[in-house]
Motif scaffolding. Structure first.
Motif, PDB file in Angstrom:
ATOM      1  N   THR A   9      58.603 -48.834  13.916  1.00  0.00           N
ATOM      2  CA  THR A   9      59.196 -47.779  13.101  1.00  0.00           C
ATOM      3  C   THR A   9      60.407 -47.233  13.847  1.00  0.00           C
ATOM      4  O   THR A   9      60.298 -46.820  14.999  1.00  0.00           O
ATOM      5  CB  THR A   9      58.183 -46.635  12.852  1.00  0.00           C
ATOM      6  N   TYR A  10      61.554 -47.280  13.185  1.00  0.00           N
ATOM      7  CA  TYR A  10      62.795 -46.798  13.778  1.00  0.00           C
ATOM      8  C   TYR A  10      62.978 -45.320  13.466  1.00  0.00           C
ATOM      9  O   TYR A  10      62.380 -44.788  12.522  1.00  0.00           O
ATOM     10  CB  TYR A  10      63.982 -47.595  13.232  1.00  0.00           C
ATOM     11  N   GLU A  11      63.809 -44.624  14.244  1.00  0.00           N
ATOM     12  CA  GLU A  11      64.056 -43.191  14.037  1.00  0.00           C
ATOM     13  C   GLU A  11      64.595 -42.889  12.651  1.00  0.00           C
ATOM     14  O   GLU A  11      64.345 -41.830  12.095  1.00  0.00           O
ATOM     15  CB  GLU A  11      65.023 -42.664  15.100  1.00  0.00           C
ATOM     16  N   ASN A  12      65.352 -43.840  12.055  1.00  0.00           N
ATOM     17  CA  ASN A  12      65.934 -43.594  10.737  1.00  0.00           C
ATOM     18  C   ASN A  12      64.942 -43.839   9.598  1.00  0.00           C
ATOM     19  O   ASN A  12      65.278 -43.713   8.431  1.00  0.00           O
ATOM     20  CB  ASN A  12      67.189 -44.444  10.526  1.00  0.00           C
ATOM     21  N   ASP A  45      65.918 -46.545  22.642  1.00  0.00           N
ATOM     22  CA  ASP A  45      65.939 -45.127  22.262  1.00  0.00           C
ATOM     23  C   ASP A  45      65.777 -44.902  20.757  1.00  0.00           C
ATOM     24  O   ASP A  45      65.217 -43.887  20.335  1.00  0.00           O
ATOM     25  CB  ASP A  45      67.257 -44.474  22.709  1.00  0.00           C
ATOM     26  N   PHE A  46      66.264 -45.809  19.934  1.00  0.00           N
ATOM     27  CA  PHE A  46      66.237 -45.622  18.484  1.00  0.00           C
ATOM     28  C   PHE A  46      64.910 -46.059  17.843  1.00  0.00           C
ATOM     29  O   PHE A  46      64.769 -46.041  16.636  1.00  0.00           O
ATOM     30  CB  PHE A  46      67.397 -46.361  17.816  1.00  0.00           C
ATOM     31  N   ILE A  47      63.927 -46.427  18.670  1.00  0.00           N
ATOM     32  CA  ILE A  47      62.611 -46.820  18.158  1.00  0.00           C
ATOM     33  C   ILE A  47      61.658 -45.642  18.286  1.00  0.00           C
ATOM     34  O   ILE A  47      61.471 -45.091  19.363  1.00  0.00           O
ATOM     35  CB  ILE A  47      62.065 -48.048  18.923  1.00  0.00           C
ATOM     36  N   GLU A  48      61.062 -45.262  17.141  1.00  0.00           N
ATOM     37  CA  GLU A  48      60.121 -44.142  17.136  1.00  0.00           C
ATOM     38  C   GLU A  48      58.734 -44.585  17.616  1.00  0.00           C
ATOM     39  O   GLU A  48      58.086 -43.901  18.384  1.00  0.00           O
ATOM     40  CB  GLU A  48      60.025 -43.562  15.732  1.00  0.00           C
ATOM     41  N   SER A  49      58.268 -45.752  17.122  1.00  0.00           N
ATOM     42  CA  SER A  49      56.946 -46.231  17.535  1.00  0.00           C
ATOM     43  C   SER A  49      56.832 -47.737  17.356  1.00  0.00           C
ATOM     44  O   SER A  49      57.510 -48.334  16.525  1.00  0.00           O
ATOM     45  CB  SER A  49      55.840 -45.537  16.743  1.00  0.00           C
TER      46      SER A  49
END
Length: 182
Positions: A9-12, A45-49
């Motif tokens: 899951t990406y930050e966006n 950094d742009f990866i949430e999980s």
């Protein structure tokens, strides 16, 4: 991290699922780690999980020869299919058949990543239990399971089985039995 079926899951808010390679990346996706093959995996950094997709209630089977009918076949692309038949007659054709949306398929051996086998539902508290053929069992305080009534009537000639006994897997799933007075 190679060979893991993951959901990223990406930050966006974008979500990607796939199977990781030796670097921990997914083919056709932007690099997931700041590290290299020899380094520790460090998510960008742009990866949430990043989560494993496999069900923790399942046993993972890595040898295609150990797969059974009813197992979940996981292909190298991460897609999952139910195994509907086995072909153990010869080594040449594909060893198993899987269900697909419009019928069945005999995938090649090199498409096999692993299989998942759901954990059997076994008794978890003392009492009367029914197995998959409606035979009556009693599960006691001693953590042993004894079949009382089988397909041929009363069967209490042995002292019972521990829950880890592989025979019980074939009798699963178990469900609680309800005694009714008449």
């Amino acid at each position: 991290m190679a060979g893991l079926h993951v959901k990223v899951t990406y930050e966006n808010g974008d979500v990607l699922t796939g199977v990781t390679d030796e670097d921990g990346d997914i083919e056709y996706a932007y690099t997931l780690s700041d590290g290299s093959v020899d380094d520790k995996f460090i998510p960008r950094d742009f990866i949430e999980s990043i989560e494993l997709v496999d069900d923790p209630e399942c046993e993972r089977i890595d040898d295609i020869g150990d797969v059974r009918v009813g197992d979940v076949y996981v292909a190298t692309d991460g897609n999952e299919y139910t195994v509907t038949a086995l072909n153990k007659a010869t080594a040449d054709p594909p060893p198993l058949r899987v269900a697909v949306s419009d019928g069945v398929c005999w995938p090649r051996r090199d498409y096999f990543a692993y299989a998942l086998r759901p954990a059997p539902k076994l008794p978890d508290k003392p009492g009367l239990w029914l197995d998959n053929e409606d035979c009556v069992w009693i599960y006691g305080e001693n953590n042993r399971l004894v079949r009382l009534i089988g397909s041929e009537g009363w069967q209490t000639c042995y002292e019972g089985m521990a829950l880890g006994n592989p025979i019980l897997r074939d009798c699963a799933p178990f469900r609680p039995a309800k005694a009714v007075e008449v």
